[in-house]
Each structure stands twice: as C-alpha cells, then as structure tokens.
Scaffold this active site. Structure first.
Site, PDB file in Angstrom:
ATOM      1  CB  CYS A   1      -0.951   0.044   1.190  1.00 55.48           C
ATOM      2  SG  CYS A   1      -1.973  -1.403   1.412  1.00 55.48           S
TER       3      CYS A   1
ATOM      4  NE  ARG B   1       4.671   1.260   0.034  1.00 60.77           N
ATOM      5  CZ  ARG B   1       5.569   0.990   0.968  1.00 60.77           C
ATOM      6  NH1 ARG B   1       6.842   1.245   0.739  1.00 60.77           N
ATOM      7  NH2 ARG B   1       5.214   0.479   2.120  1.00 60.77           N
TER       8      ARG B   1
ATOM      9  CD1 TRP C   1      -2.408  -6.536  -0.498  1.00 64.82           C
ATOM     10  CD2 TRP C   1      -1.469  -5.995  -2.446  1.00 64.82           C
ATOM     11  NE1 TRP C   1      -1.992  -7.697  -1.102  1.00 64.82           N
ATOM     12  CE2 TRP C   1      -1.408  -7.395  -2.294  1.00 64.82           C
ATOM     13  CE3 TRP C   1      -0.930  -5.424  -3.599  1.00 64.82           C
ATOM     14  CZ2 TRP C   1      -0.845  -8.229  -3.247  1.00 64.82           C
ATOM     15  CZ3 TRP C   1      -0.358  -6.259  -4.548  1.00 64.82           C
ATOM     16  CH2 TRP C   1      -0.323  -7.641  -4.365  1.00 64.82           C
TER      17      TRP C   1
ATOM     18  CG  ASN D   1      -0.112   1.883   4.065  1.00 65.94           C
ATOM     19  OD1 ASN D   1      -1.160   1.944   3.435  1.00 65.94           O
ATOM     20  ND2 ASN D   1       1.029   2.352   3.612  1.00 65.94           N
ATOM     21  N   GLY D   2      -1.389  -1.358   6.850  1.00 58.42           N
ATOM     22  CA  GLY D   2      -1.193  -2.346   7.905  1.00 58.42           C
ATOM     23  C   GLY D   2      -2.435  -3.186   8.110  1.00 58.42           C
TER      24      GLY D   2
ATOM     25  CD  GLU E   1      17.118 -13.368  -6.310  1.00 57.75           C
ATOM     26  OE1 GLU E   1      16.784 -12.254  -6.761  1.00 57.75           O
ATOM     27  OE2 GLU E   1      16.558 -13.907  -5.326  1.00 57.75           O
TER      28      GLU E   1
ATOM     29  CE  LYS F   1      14.990 -10.686  -8.862  1.00 55.98           C
ATOM     30  NZ  LYS F   1      14.462 -11.367  -7.748  1.00 55.98           N
TER      31      LYS F   1
ATOM     32  CD  GLU G   1      10.418 -11.525  -8.082  1.00 53.22           C
ATOM     33  OE1 GLU G   1       9.770 -11.230  -7.056  1.00 53.22           O
ATOM     34  OE2 GLU G   1      11.643 -11.373  -8.166  1.00 53.22           O
TER      35      GLU G   1
ATOM     36  CG  HIS H   1      16.243 -38.122  -3.223  1.00 56.66           C
ATOM     37  ND1 HIS H   1      16.307 -39.257  -2.446  1.00 56.66           N
ATOM     38  CD2 HIS H   1      17.522 -37.804  -3.520  1.00 56.66           C
ATOM     39  CE1 HIS H   1      17.573 -39.596  -2.251  1.00 56.66           C
ATOM     40  NE2 HIS H   1      18.333 -38.733  -2.904  1.00 56.66           N
TER      41      HIS H   1
ATOM     42  CE  LYS I   1      11.979  -3.023  -4.139  1.00 52.84           C
ATOM     43  NZ  LYS I   1      12.779  -3.935  -4.962  1.00 52.84           N
TER      44      LYS I   1
END
Length: 623
Positions: free
Chosen positions: A2, A27, A76, A112-113, A496, A500, A503, A519, A618
């Site tokens: 947010c 964000r 959000w 926010n939160g 990583e 990338k 996402e 396995h 973000k």
C-alpha cells in the site's frame, strides 16, 4: 505494501497527492483514493478501483479538487474485496455514495497495515451506535478514533493515543479532523512512514520516492509515536501525549535516481545500475586495501566472541543469506544457519546466547524480519542489519548496521539491492576470517579483496552481451515449467534465478538442489521442459552435469550457465551462457546477472507489467 501520501501547504493538494501515489505504484495496489480539504469546507473524497490513472481521470489529474490540505492512498486488499467502497480514505460517518463528493464527517483517514482485533472493536462500536459501510479494518480504526474524540471531548492527539492502545496489529495512520482545518495527524506502528518539510509545506509518505521531487529533508517517525503536521511544521508526541524532539535527516540520493532515466522499465534500469552501486558498496567498506567496518559498529572483540550466526531474511534477501552461509562457513570456524524470518520467529529454537543474528532487508521494514530482529533482541542476542534504507525500522533497532548503497529500488523484483547485499555478505565473511584467524592462507586476503573489486567491471561485460538472452527468452516465453538446478553456491544462485523468473513472468519455476532430483523431482521432467543448470563450482561441476544429462534423457531442453573456459559444457547443453571468471566464492555476483535478464526478457516477451507484477508488493510490511 500500500502507499500513503499527504500534503499541506499553499499549493493545490490533489495533483501533488496523485504524483506522490504514482511514485508508490511499485508497492502494489488494487484501488486508490484522495481526501482533500479546502479551508472550512467539508472534505472531498474521491476513490476508484484499479490503476491510478482511473483516479486521475476521475479528478482531471487532480485539478477538479480544490484545497491545499489532503491525504491519499493506494490500497492492497486485505479485509474486503478491491471495491470503491472498501478503498481508502474512510470516514467516521456514513458513506453511501459511489465515492466521489463531499462528506460531512468528524474524521477522515487512511491506513497501511492490519488491525488484528478489528472484529472485536467493530462489535464494540456497533453497540455504541456506529454503523459500517465497508468490510475493512481501516473503517473500524477511523471510527474508533472518532469514538474517543467525541466521547472524551479531547484533542486529536489524545484521541489517537487512546485508539493506539486499544488496537493490535500494524499501522501507518493518517487522519484529518473536521474541527482542525489545515492540520494532518499521523501515527505509526511497524508500517513505514516519513514526513518531509520544505519551507511552508509538509509532505507525508510511506516511502521516500513519493516526496523526493519536493524535498530531501525528512523526519522518521518511530513506533507508537504520533505527529501533528501543519504547513512547514511537524510536532511529535509519544503515547502519553508529551512532545518529543526528532532529528531532521537529509536523503542523500536525488529525485532522478527514482526515475526511469530513458529505460523502458525500472527493472532494466536497476539491472544496469549494478556495476555502479556494487562498486559504491565495495568502496564503502574496503579502504586502503582493508575491510573497514567502523561505520557498522561491530568491533574485532565482538567478532571474536560470536559462536554462532543466524541469518534471517525473506525472499531474495533469504537467497543472499543462503549464499553467504556457504561463504562464511568456508572461510571461518563459525556455524551458520540461514532461516526464513517467517519461520525463525515462531520456531522454539534454543538460541546460542553468544550468537549474532544477521537480518537482511532492502526496505528495512519487512514485517517478519523486523519481528525476528525484535525477538532476537528480547533474548539478549546481538543483531546486525544489512539494509538499503537509511533510518528504516530495522536499521534503527539493530545493534549494528551495514548499509548497502543501492539507492532507491523501484521495481518489485529486486536486482541491485540483492547484488549489494551479496557484497556485504562476502565482506562479513572475510572480516570474520581475518579477525578470528581462520583463513587457511592469510596471505590470500589481498587476492580475495582484489577479486571482489573486479566484480563491477565484470558485471558490465555481461550486460554488453545481453542480446543472446533476449533471443532465448523470446523462444521460451511460452514455457509451462522451468527448473533451475545447482549444488552448493550454485543452488543458492538457482533459488534467486527461479524467483526472478516466476515473479515477473508467471511461469511455474522451481529451484532444486541437483542431488535431490532423483528423490522425486525428476518425475516432473517431460519432453521440452526447460532445465537451467548453474555450473560455476569446480568440485561440483561434473556431478551437476550428470544430473542435467539425466534430465535430457527424459526430454528436457538444457541451458547451462557457467564461466568462460568451460566450453565442454556445450557437448551436453542445448544453450550455454558464460560469465567472466572470478573466485568461486563470489561467482554468485556474476552468475545472477544473466538470470535477472532472463526473467526480465521473458516477462517483456509475454507483454507483462515487469515493474508491478500481479499480487506482489515491493515491501511486505504485514504478515
């Protein structure tokens, strides 16, 4: 997650608020809204669903809303679907219209939160005669402020203070009161918020890029603190309502650093900034050919007394920790555990009292990492933060702080901050080895430092050859599944690289330790499956190649990522990418660059929004 903005001064507020919100789009959000006051008149609230351009069109780029005092928000969705009614700002009265017009309410605010006990507070307020129009916890928060404000006939600061002690959860709260035109009130717990000042104007935001265009002089408000903001002036209060002093900080990076600078996307700009920011971070801590951690605050004596290191992080920062774990254990006699912050904070670990907890976070506000840091401090453990944002919560609360010099990172998918964090991990490993005298050949320290200093130039060379990756990405943009495999440091790199890819391209992608394929995972390989093998570790090279060949025999298409000179890999792989040689402890700084580009170009080939991938934000500032 947010975005919050606020403005009070002598200019028209709405265009400034929209501009600030546009700088916070990275964000993540699904709706947006503004609330603006024009002197004594009622507040005008405008909200919309979807992209910020919808709100801008609704208000003629803000020009249709008069007034020089206002607040804004990009939401959000957490409690309640992304609808106009659920969008912020929220008001203390009724709000029956579609989200465009004047509202006659005592309190208007954004948040926010997450308020964890909002159902309990909502039931209480209903008993007191309040009704609710939305499904959000924020409406409950605003009406709780209104309840205390009216019940006790107290001022805004006291009403907000009473509210804060009644709610559980996280918040960056920004409110306006009908009886106090020309004033904005804020409060904070765990969610980021900064306040900027410039002559007779003041700005509020949840992140620095929103206000860089207007001022670089900012205050950082701490947990359970409040502030009254007027044009050009900020007064801070603690939870008792007493005034407190805060130090004004100057943000060092420029407004231009938060712009695209001619690149199509922030992500590509930030990929190309890596040689410079990596070099800046190296030069911050290597001085006169020695590692200097004076600014970090950790002493040689501190390092000698450490028996255990816990690296705690989330997402890409956790991948940095995974790689740093291999390097630290290779160079030193210290045992290292790399833990996901969301797991570490709830584990019933018997923590070593002489341990150092290293918390890695780009924003310095990551909720789980911040909670893990606080847990470690409560248990009496020393804490060291590797962060990018000066004055962030993690930076302020850690015992030692190692800043990365990545500058503002706007794209949701981290690139340059990740690379700078890796450098910090390498330098910590070498410093520990030097102080604890555990390096097998102490004379090699100069060699290692020279290898690290060579990394920026080698990153530049990789970027000069990115066209082959663009071609390959277009070829495999329609892939359904991609597997990344490697061993040791190569496995950490694979983690990583896979993140990338998934996402920003939305392709199902997983990273596996190559030795685990048989396995269970190899059952997923079918004709045409893309398998990317990271092959930079000499001792593990042949084993990983063998694992790749097993995949190829089951129909997989193989891409190999290795260093120049290992041309025999082309005998087995269908496509090979090379990076310059560097000491294998530090190869992750080079091997990750092609994988960043691979994810970027795949996303572009699919026509996706590279900088703002769906469902992601973000900074994850709530659990």
């Amino acid at each position: 997650m947010c975005g919050i903005v606020g403005y009070i001064g002598h200019k028209q507020a709405a265009p400034i608020l929209l501009d600030g919100l546009s700088k916070l789009e990275y964000r993540g959000y699904d709706s947006a809204g503004l609330a603006v006051r024009n002197g004594e008149e009622d507040t005008v609230v405008v909200k919309s669903v979807g992209k910020l351009v919808n709100l801008s069109n609704k208000t003629n780029n803000g020009k249709a809303i008069l007034g020089s005092c206002g607040i804004g928000h990009t939401r959000w969705a957490t409690h309640g679907e992304p609808t106009e009614v659920n969008a912020h700002p929220h008001v203390s009265g009724s709000y029956e219209h579609s989200g465009h017009g004047q509202v006659d309410s005592e309190v208007v605010g954004v948040h926010n939160g997450i308020i964890e006990n909002f159902q309990e507070m909502k039931a209480k307020l209903i008993r007191k005669g309040y009704s609710f129009y939305s499904e959000t916890d924020t409406e409950v928060l605003i009406k709780l402020v209104d309840y205390y404000y009216n019940k006790y006939k107290m001022g805004p600061i006291d009403a907000i203070a009473k509210t804060l002690v009644r709610v559980r959860g996280s918040f960056a709260l920004e409110v306006m009161f009908k009886d106090y035109p020309g004033e904005i009130y804020v409060a904070r717990k765990d969610s980021p918020m900064i306040i900027g000042v410039s002559d007779d104007e003041a700005y509020i935001a949840s992140d620095v890029p929103a206000i860089l265009k207007y001022t670089r002089d900012v205050y950082y408000i701490d947990n359970m603190e409040m502030a009254k903001i007027t044009a050009g002036q900020v007064t801070f209060y603690n939870l008792d309502g007493d005034e407190i002093e805060k130090e004004l900080t100057t943000v060092t990076f420029s407004a231009e650093a938060a712009e695209k600078g001619g690149f199509e996307h922030f992500m590509m700009k930030e990929i190309h900034e890596q040689p410079k920011v990596v070099s800046d971070t190296i030069n911050k801590y290597i001085k006169d050919n020695k590692i200097d951690l004076t600014e970090v605050g950790i002493t040689d004596e501190d390092i000698k007394n450490i028996d255990q290191i816990y690296i705690v992080a989330c997402g890409s920062a956790w991948h940095v920790g995974m790689e740093a774990q291999y390097v630290i254990e290779e160079f030193t006699d210290v045992n290292v555990r790399c833990e996901l912050a969301s797991e570490f904070r709830y584990r019933k670990l018997k923590l070593d009292p002489n341990a150092l907890v290293v918390v890695i976070s780009q924003s310095g506000e990551t909720a789980d990492s911040l909670a893990a840091l606080r847990m470690a401090k409560e248990k009496g453990l020393k804490t060291l933060a590797i962060v990018n944002v000066v004055g962030s919560s993690i930076a302020r609360e850690a015992d030692y702080v190692m800043y990365t010099l990545a500058g503002p990172e706007i794209s949701v998918a981290t690139t340059k901050a990740y690379s700078c964090q890796l450098i910090c991990g390498y330098l910590l490993a070498l410093k520990f080895a030097q102080v604890r005298e555990t390096m097998e050949d102490p004379g090699k320290m100069d060699y290692y430092l020279e290898e690290i200093r060579s990394i920026p130039e080698k990153i530049s060379k990789i970027l000069e050859e990115k066209e082959r990756l663009q071609w390959f990405s277009a070829k495999y943009a329609n892939a359904q599944n991609i597997f990344f495999i490697g061993r040791g440091i190569d496995y950490a790199i694979s983690l990583e690289g896979s993140l990338k890819m998934k996402e920003i391209s939305y392709i199902h992608s997983e990273a596996y330790a190559a030795g685990e394929l048989k396995h269970g995972t190899i059952s997923l390989i079918e004709k045409g499956t893309l398998v990317i093998g990271v092959l930079t570790q000499s001792e593990l090279y042949e084993k990983t190649v063998s694992n790749m060949v097993e995949c190829k025999s089951r129909g997989a298409y193989l891409m190999g990522l290795t260093t120049y000179g290992r041309y025999d890999v082309e005998d087995q792989c269908d496509f090979t990418v090379y990076v310059p040689k560097v000491d294998e402890h530090f190869i992750g700084s080079l091997a990750i660059i092609p994988l960043q580009l691979l994810g970027y170009y795949t996303s572009v080939a699919k026509g996706l929004d590279v900088d703002k991938p769906r469902n992601l934000a973000k900074s994850v500032t709530v659990e």
